[in-house]
Design a protein around this motif. Structure first.
Motif, PDB file in Angstrom:
ATOM      1  N   LYS A   1     -27.491 -36.066  91.747  1.00 56.05           N
ATOM      2  CA  LYS A   1     -26.299 -35.964  90.892  1.00 56.05           C
ATOM      3  C   LYS A   1     -26.308 -34.652  90.107  1.00 56.05           C
ATOM      4  N   SER A   2     -27.476 -34.280  89.589  1.00 55.40           N
ATOM      5  CA  SER A   2     -27.577 -33.040  88.816  1.00 55.40           C
ATOM      6  C   SER A   2     -27.327 -31.830  89.696  1.00 55.40           C
ATOM      7  N   PHE A   3     -27.906 -31.826  90.893  1.00 56.01           N
ATOM      8  CA  PHE A   3     -27.711 -30.711  91.821  1.00 56.01           C
ATOM      9  C   PHE A   3     -26.237 -30.579  92.199  1.00 56.01           C
ATOM     10  N   MET A   4     -25.583 -31.692  92.505  1.00 59.57           N
ATOM     11  CA  MET A   4     -24.170 -31.634  92.891  1.00 59.57           C
ATOM     12  C   MET A   4     -23.293 -31.194  91.712  1.00 59.57           C
ATOM     13  N   SER A   5     -23.636 -31.611  90.503  1.00 60.00           N
ATOM     14  CA  SER A   5     -22.885 -31.152  89.334  1.00 60.00           C
ATOM     15  C   SER A   5     -23.047 -29.654  89.145  1.00 60.00           C
ATOM     16  N   CYS A   6     -24.224 -29.146  89.424  1.00 61.86           N
ATOM     17  CA  CYS A   6     -24.472 -27.709  89.325  1.00 61.86           C
ATOM     18  C   CYS A   6     -23.627 -26.955  90.348  1.00 61.86           C
ATOM     19  N   VAL A   7     -23.622 -27.420  91.596  1.00 60.58           N
ATOM     20  CA  VAL A   7     -22.865 -26.753  92.661  1.00 60.58           C
ATOM     21  C   VAL A   7     -21.363 -26.819  92.391  1.00 60.58           C
ATOM     22  N   ILE A   8     -20.880 -27.996  92.029  1.00 66.79           N
ATOM     23  CA  ILE A   8     -19.444 -28.153  91.763  1.00 66.79           C
ATOM     24  C   ILE A   8     -19.046 -27.366  90.520  1.00 66.79           C
ATOM     25  N   GLY A   9     -19.918 -27.369  89.491  1.00 63.73           N
ATOM     26  CA  GLY A   9     -19.649 -26.569  88.293  1.00 63.73           C
ATOM     27  C   GLY A   9     -19.577 -25.091  88.600  1.00 63.73           C
ATOM     28  N   TYR A  10     -20.442 -24.623  89.500  1.00 64.63           N
ATOM     29  CA  TYR A  10     -20.415 -23.221  89.900  1.00 64.63           C
ATOM     30  C   TYR A  10     -19.084 -22.884  90.572  1.00 64.63           C
ATOM     31  N   GLY A  11     -18.650 -23.750  91.474  1.00 65.91           N
ATOM     32  CA  GLY A  11     -17.371 -23.512  92.158  1.00 65.91           C
ATOM     33  C   GLY A  11     -16.186 -23.550  91.203  1.00 65.91           C
ATOM     34  N   LEU A  12     -16.173 -24.540  90.315  1.00 65.65           N
ATOM     35  CA  LEU A  12     -15.080 -24.646  89.345  1.00 65.65           C
ATOM     36  C   LEU A  12     -15.100 -23.461  88.384  1.00 65.65           C
ATOM     37  N   GLY A  13     -16.284 -23.072  87.933  1.00 70.10           N
ATOM     38  CA  GLY A  13     -16.397 -21.920  87.041  1.00 70.10           C
ATOM     39  C   GLY A  13     -15.952 -20.637  87.711  1.00 70.10           C
ATOM     40  N   ALA A  14     -16.274 -20.490  89.007  1.00 71.81           N
ATOM     41  CA  ALA A  14     -15.838 -19.300  89.733  1.00 71.81           C
ATOM     42  C   ALA A  14     -14.317 -19.250  89.831  1.00 71.81           C
ATOM     43  N   ALA A  15     -13.705 -20.415  90.096  1.00 70.98           N
ATOM     44  CA  ALA A  15     -12.239 -20.453  90.195  1.00 70.98           C
ATOM     45  C   ALA A  15     -11.589 -20.126  88.846  1.00 70.98           C
ATOM     46  N   ILE A  16     -12.100 -20.722  87.778  1.00 66.91           N
ATOM     47  CA  ILE A  16     -11.533 -20.465  86.452  1.00 66.91           C
ATOM     48  C   ILE A  16     -11.813 -19.025  86.032  1.00 66.91           C
ATOM     49  N   GLY A  17     -13.012 -18.515  86.334  1.00 68.04           N
ATOM     50  CA  GLY A  17     -13.344 -17.126  86.002  1.00 68.04           C
ATOM     51  C   GLY A  17     -12.470 -16.134  86.743  1.00 68.04           C
ATOM     52  N   LEU A  18     -12.177 -16.416  88.011  1.00 67.83           N
ATOM     53  CA  LEU A  18     -11.302 -15.537  88.783  1.00 67.83           C
ATOM     54  C   LEU A  18      -9.899 -15.525  88.191  1.00 67.83           C
ATOM     55  N   PHE A  19      -9.401 -16.712  87.849  1.00 68.33           N
ATOM     56  CA  PHE A  19      -8.082 -16.788  87.230  1.00 68.33           C
ATOM     57  C   PHE A  19      -8.080 -16.076  85.885  1.00 68.33           C
ATOM     58  N   SER A  20      -9.114 -16.318  85.084  1.00 70.38           N
ATOM     59  CA  SER A  20      -9.196 -15.711  83.755  1.00 70.38           C
ATOM     60  C   SER A  20      -9.284 -14.187  83.840  1.00 70.38           C
ATOM     61  N   SER A  21     -10.053 -13.688  84.796  1.00 71.57           N
ATOM     62  CA  SER A  21     -10.185 -12.240  84.900  1.00 71.57           C
ATOM     63  C   SER A  21      -8.900 -11.588  85.415  1.00 71.57           C
ATOM     64  N   SER A  22      -8.141 -12.308  86.190  1.00 76.05           N
ATOM     65  CA  SER A  22      -6.883 -11.724  86.679  1.00 76.05           C
ATOM     66  C   SER A  22      -5.805 -11.751  85.597  1.00 76.05           C
ATOM     67  N   MET A  23      -5.894 -12.694  84.661  1.00 80.15           N
ATOM     68  CA  MET A  23      -4.887 -12.796  83.605  1.00 80.15           C
ATOM     69  C   MET A  23      -5.317 -12.110  82.311  1.00 80.15           C
ATOM     70  N   GLY A  24      -6.606 -11.834  82.178  1.00 77.84           N
ATOM     71  CA  GLY A  24      -7.123 -11.273  80.937  1.00 77.84           C
ATOM     72  C   GLY A  24      -6.681  -9.839  80.728  1.00 77.84           C
ATOM     73  N   PRO A  25      -6.869  -9.339  79.513  1.00 78.53           N
ATOM     74  CA  PRO A  25      -6.495  -7.947  79.240  1.00 78.53           C
ATOM     75  C   PRO A  25      -7.436  -6.988  79.959  1.00 78.53           C
ATOM     76  N   PRO A  26      -6.957  -5.814  80.281  1.00 76.43           N
ATOM     77  CA  PRO A  26      -7.841  -4.840  80.930  1.00 76.43           C
ATOM     78  C   PRO A  26      -8.939  -4.410  79.973  1.00 76.43           C
ATOM     79  N   SER A  27      -9.919  -3.712  80.517  1.00 82.61           N
ATOM     80  CA  SER A  27     -11.038  -3.282  79.691  1.00 82.61           C
ATOM     81  C   SER A  27     -10.550  -2.320  78.606  1.00 82.61           C
ATOM     82  N   VAL A  28     -11.423  -1.955  77.692  1.00 82.26           N
ATOM     83  CA  VAL A  28     -11.069  -1.166  76.524  1.00 82.26           C
ATOM     84  C   VAL A  28     -10.720   0.283  76.879  1.00 82.26           C
ATOM     85  N   GLU A  29     -11.116   0.689  78.051  1.00 86.04           N
ATOM     86  CA  GLU A  29     -10.872   2.083  78.430  1.00 86.04           C
ATOM     87  C   GLU A  29      -9.369   2.359  78.510  1.00 86.04           C
TER      88      GLU A  29
END
Length: 183
Positions: free
Chosen positions: A64-92
């Motif tokens: 159960k712990s291993f599967m939660s880790c794998v699924i959490g990684y996938g969900l985090g990657a999806a949310i991170g990809l969405f967040s990085s595409s919608m987030g403000p550009p870098s400070v430069e």
């Protein structure tokens, strides 16, 4: 049964007692072929030992712990990809190249993925351990596990944050527990 005279009490011999207990208690061995399974919900199949072993492996805390880790990684990657595409550009101020944009998106995506994987792993392992220790499967296990997980994650920011995170979640879970039982 042996009876002496009409005025005396009736007494059972040892053989009579054995016959009587065998009649009421019956055979102590139970055979698998004699199991009666009601079929009102459809055909029922008795599980083999191999099926029981596989089911036990899938219900173990480690799996159960291993599967939660794998699924959490996938969900985090999806949310991170969405967040990085919608987030403000870098400070430069100057215009970024596509390579720099993708590199920044990769960094954000992996950061979210690792954090979600860690939280999923910790929460699942702690909840399963609490559930095994309590011997119950109810909503309190998740509440307690969330408090412990919140406290441990808060410890990454420092001891005060860990203590306040765990205390705050403990107060929150106590309020929920009181609300649920006051009904």
């Amino acid at each position: 049964m042996s009876v002496s005279n009409e005025g005396e009490k009736r007494k059972l011999s040892n053989e009579d007692w054995i016959n009587l207990t065998n009649f009421f208690v019956g055979n102590n061995t139970r055979y698998r072929e004699n199991i009666v399974i009601p079929k009102n919900l459809g055909p029922i199949k008795v599980k083999t030992d191999e099926e029981k072993m596989v089911e036990a492996a899938f219900e173990s805390c480690a799996f159960k712990s291993f599967m939660s880790c794998v699924i959490g990684y996938g969900l985090g990657a999806a949310i991170g990809l969405f967040s990085s595409s919608m987030g403000p550009p870098s400070v430069e101020i100057e215009q970024q190249t596509a390579k720099q944009v993708f590199k920044e998106m990769k960094t954000t995506t992996l950061s979210y993925a690792k954090n979600f994987a860690l939280i999923g792993l910790m929460f699942s392992a702690i909840e399963c351990t609490i559930e095994s220790a309590r011997g119950k499967s109810d909503w309190k296990n998740g509440t307690y596990a969330g408090g412990v997980t919140g406290g441990l994650i808060g410890l990454r920011a420092g001891i005060k944050a860990g203590i306040f995170g765990a205390a705050g979640f403990a107060a929150f879970s106590t309020a929920i527990d009181y609300y649920m039982h006051s009904r």
